[in-house]
Design an enzyme around this catalytic site. Structure first.
Site, PDB file in Angstrom:
ATOM      1  N   HIS A  72      30.257  86.598  80.534  1.00 36.73           N
ATOM      2  CA  HIS A  72      31.405  87.071  79.734  1.00 36.73           C
ATOM      3  C   HIS A  72      32.087  88.247  80.427  1.00 36.73           C
ATOM      4  CE1 HIS A  72      33.000  87.784  75.394  1.00 36.73           C
ATOM      5  NE2 HIS A  72      33.848  88.269  76.289  1.00 36.73           N
ATOM      6  N   ARG A  76      41.163  89.982  83.997  1.00 34.63           N
ATOM      7  CA  ARG A  76      42.588  90.269  83.780  1.00 34.63           C
ATOM      8  C   ARG A  76      43.536  89.555  84.729  1.00 34.63           C
ATOM      9  NH1 ARG A  76      41.118  91.545  79.026  1.00 34.63           N
ATOM     10  NH2 ARG A  76      40.409  93.675  78.625  1.00 34.63           N
ATOM     11  N   ASN A 291      35.366  95.462  70.530  1.00 35.75           N
ATOM     12  CA  ASN A 291      35.269  94.378  69.561  1.00 35.75           C
ATOM     13  C   ASN A 291      34.288  93.322  70.067  1.00 35.75           C
ATOM     14  OD1 ASN A 291      35.798  92.929  67.281  1.00 35.75           O
ATOM     15  ND2 ASN A 291      37.585  91.870  68.139  1.00 35.75           N
ATOM     16  N   ASP A 318      30.677  91.459  78.555  1.00 32.92           N
ATOM     17  CA  ASP A 318      32.035  91.528  77.994  1.00 32.92           C
ATOM     18  C   ASP A 318      32.855  92.589  78.736  1.00 32.92           C
ATOM     19  OD1 ASP A 318      34.270  90.997  76.502  1.00 32.92           O
ATOM     20  OD2 ASP A 318      33.429  91.641  74.573  1.00 32.92           O
ATOM     21  N   GLY A 337      37.577  97.505  74.105  1.00 35.77           N
ATOM     22  CA  GLY A 337      36.868  96.952  75.263  1.00 35.77           C
ATOM     23  C   GLY A 337      36.311  98.014  76.185  1.00 35.77           C
TER      24      GLY A 337
END
Ligand SMILES: [Zn+2]
Ligand SMILES: [Zn+2]
Lengths: 446, 308
Positions: A72, A76, A291, A318, A337
């Site tokens: 994960h 970008r 999140n 993440d 993030g």
């Protein structure tokens, strides 16, 4: 041909390099002791004592693990190359000992069409230092409405599908998507969040109440997790629940694994949910918005226990780079993030292993063996014939996380300023050192 | 004497199919001596279907029957008259046969409980469409040179099996005729228990060709399967790539069928619809003869050939 296997790493590396004298720890192969590993042609050729090779790397006092896999990450690209590129994202991954990374599709444009998948695959082939797997979107524009062309995208090189960043609001829509992904032969990575419940910016708990921040309750995650698990069991689709952050969601995963035979389910949690709590939001700093949100200590412990017990299969970071103008803001206005690649192992080693909550063996299993097995291709183990994807680690090195020292293009690490123990010294992908802090330890002796 | 009904082909037999097809062949061969003269056939269509209605009407008139036609538009059906009330009314008016099209599965079965007239199911919801499967078998028998020539042929049923009444008649009827079947469909267009028929499920038409399909039976895909609240198919290009019948599939000699109307470029490529391998015109052409035969058999009207 195996669809979706990254093709950016040459199968032929330099011949005959012996990593000499490291403490090899690989739960998948049952290795735990000082030994040599000979690498040849991009693969592990031999594991044993007194191995000979044309070149050697003196690894006395270091640990050698299978390379880590991060299922994960947000690199970008395309669209926000000011925050991260394939080059910088993969450099950051390699700095953290990761040799395989799954790239999430919430880019601009979204990775939701075969032509976009092909474009990204080409970029990865040219730029990535590690094995990079492309996750395509499950629905067009991640909107949870129209299915994407999953079979055509798989032929274009996609590895899995996900609407990460958003939860799927309709169970009916999600069920069809699971059935269709099963036909396409791709696993589904689910970000479980019910947006009718998740209306805040932090966890709805004591810290939010005292700080005056709008909260999203734990149920926002738990309700969506339960829905996902029920549908996974019924459809038989291969479902991976990512960034589990509450004790209840972890328990739900455990229930389905233990009691529902049809469920082909795996789950991960993140380094930050394992090491940080929502106490940090009392600072009101934009840095700490993420999140799913940081949770209270009870959830942190519940998730940690589930990782220890194997209910949660592995760790995924993440990794979510953000430009400083999106983070140097009041928490309510900041983008959610954290960076993850470069600090993951050190933070978990420091907090969980040295803290006595997790064995080093389980940590390596959760960062290398289990996620490696999830992506397949022999990743995540040190064994004859397996890809020579390795992480060389100095467990005694102490370092302080500093923004300017990070290889990511962004600086939004919640660990900045913290002193951590254990650091990646070298990362090898397909027999090539793609991250090298070994201080020219190469010897010439055969 | 109570009439026979044609409600479903779920339990049909080889002998039953042969009886219909033999008689249909006679009807197709030339004019018969008005076997249905003096009979009243009533078409009750609770769901629009011009093609099927016209085919039945022609079949009844060619066989000499009087035809009453109740269609959804501009009749009591549109005003919401119930199924049973309609059937009872038609019964009292002296209908000998009721040809029923209805949006709910099982409608024909219920209708048959309330009338002494023969009930012919012209399509009920996702349930059955028996005359479609019969005319398909008629077209196939013609192409292969006889009903017995169907034994052992391989048929791949392709597409939206979940919502298809055609599939629910075609599968048991083709099996009873001795053919081997497979299904080609995404799981989103199959029942959750895709094994309900005990047939292999293949992932693409290409795989059906590898399996050895002699016939590719494409089902119609409603466009709303791609949109709406819970889409089941991503796009026309992806559907056509894996579930569409294309020219390349004909190279090995496979025949193409479709119950119509065809979405060209979706279920069947435009250049395939009228290819020599396409049985689609033959299917339409078989409709009248097969439906005449069905009406004659259900009403017990044994025909005799006009003396030449
Ligand atoms: Zn997410
Ligand atoms: Zn994410």
């Amino acid at each position: 041909m195996t669809h979706g296997a990254p093709t950016n790493i040459p199968t032929h590396g330099p011949d005959d390099l012996v990593v000499r004298g490291a403490h090899v720890l690989d739960p998948a192969s049952g290795l735990d002791g000082v030994m040599d590993v000979r690498v040849s042609g991009g693969r592990v050729a031999e594991v044993g004592e007194g191995l000979r090779g044309t070149r050697s790397l003196d690894a006395d006092g270091l640990h050698l693990f299978p390379g880590f896999t991060d299922v994960h990450a947000h690199w970008r690209t395309p669209g926000r190359e000011d925050e991260e590129t394939v080059e910088t994202g993969s450099a950051a991954a390699a700095a953290g000992g990761f040799t395989g990374v799954v790239m999430m599709p919430n880019t601009d444009p979204v990775i939701d069409r075969p032509v976009v998948v092909s474009g990204l695959v080409r970029r990865v082939e040219g730029e990535s230092r590690v094995r990079a797997y492309v996750s395509a979107a499950l629905h067009e524009g991640l909107k949870g409405e129209r299915l994407t062309e999953m079979r055509l995208m798989r032929e274009a090189g996609a590895f899995c599908v996900s609407d990460d960043g958003l939860g799927t609001q309709s169970a009916g829509v999600l069920r069809n998507a699971m059935l269709y992904a099963k036909d396409a032969g791709m696993p589904v990575i689910l970000h479980c969040e019910d947006h009718t419940l998740a209306t805040g910016v932090v966890h709805e708990g004591v810290a939010a109440a005292l700080a005056g921040l709008p909260g999203s309750p734990g149920s926002a995650e738990d309700v969506a997790t339960a829905t996902a698990l029920v549908l996974a069991a019924e459809t038989g689709a291969r479902v991976h629940v990512t960034h589990v952050s509450t004790a209840l969601s972890a328990a739900l995963v455990g229930f389905f694994k233990g009691n529902v035979p049809g469920a082909d389910v795996t789950a991960d949690t993140t380094p930050h949910h394992l090491t940080l709590t929502d106490e940090l939001v009392r600072t009101l700093e934009g840095m700490y918005r993420v999140n799913p949100p940081l949770r209270p200590e009870g959830d942190r412990l519940g998730v940690g226990g589930a990782l220890r017990d194997g209910i949660l299969d592995f760790v995924a970071t993440d990794h979510a780079p953000h430009a400083s103008e999106e983070k140097d803001l009041p928490l309510e206005e900041a983008a959610p993030g954290f960076l993850g690649h470069e600090t993951a192992f050190s933070a978990l080693y420091t907090e969980l292993v040295l803290g006595g909550h997790l064995s080093l063996e389980r940590l390596v299993g959760a960062m290398a063996s289990a996620p490696g097995a999830w992506v397949g291709d022999g990743a995540g183990r040190i064994a004859e014939g397996a890809p020579a994807d390795l992480a060389l680690v100095d467990l005694s090195e102490e370092w302080t996380v500093r923004g300017e020292g990070l290889l990511s293009r962004s600086g939004n690490s919640p660990y900045i300023g913290r002193s951590l123990k254990g650091r990646i010294v070298g990362t090898m992908v397909g027999g090539e050192l793609v991250q090298d802090r070994t201080g020219a330890r190469f010897g010439s002796r055969a | 004497m109570r009439a026979r009904n044609l409600l479903s082909l779920e339990e049909t037999s080889r002998a039953e199919l042969r009886e219909v097809l033999d008689l249909a062949r006679e009807h197709a061969a030339g004019p018969l001596d008005r076997p249905l003269a003096g009979k009243t056939v009533c078409l009750a269509f609770f769901e629009a279907s011009t093609r099927t209605a016209v085919s039945f009407e022609l079949a009844a008139r060619r066989a000499g029957a009087d035809v009453i036609s109740l269609s959804e538009k501009g009749s009591s059906l549109e005003k919401g008259e119930g199924l049973i009330d309609t059937v009872v009314t038609l019964d009292s008016l002296g209908a000998d046969a009721i040809v029923l099209r209805h949006p709910a599965a099982g409608a024909a079965r219920i209708a048959a409980l309330h009338t002494g007239a023969a009930v012919v199911n012209a399509g009920d919801g996702r349930g059955q469409h028996p005359t479609q499967a019969l005319l398909d078998l008629h077209a196939l028998s013609d192409r292969f040179g006889g009903f017995d020539e169907l034994i052992g042929r391989r048929v791949a049923v392709v597409g939206d099996v979940l919502h298809s009444r055609v599939a629910r008649s075609v599968i048991p009827a083709f099996r009873a005729a001795g053919m081997e079947l497979a299904i080609v469909a995404p799981r989103t267009l199959l029942p959750l228990e895709a094994d309900a028929w005990g047939l292999p499920v293949l992932p693409s038409v290409d795989d059906a060709i590898d399996w050895g399909a002699d016939v590719l039976y494409a089902l119609r895909l409603q466009k709303e399967r791609m949109t709406g609240g819970s889409p089941r198919v991503p796009s026309v290009p992806e559907y056509a790539r894996y579930y569409g019948v294309a020219k390349r599939h004909l190279a090995a000699g496979a025949l193409v069928m479709h119950p119509g109307p065809v979405n060209r470029g979706v279920e069947v490529a435009g250049d395939v619809v009228l290819d020599a391998s396409s049985l689609i015109p033959d299917q339409v052409g078989s409709g009248v003869a097969v439906r005449s035969a069905v009406l004659a058999l259900t009403m017990g009207a044994v025909p005799s050939r006009v003396a030449a």
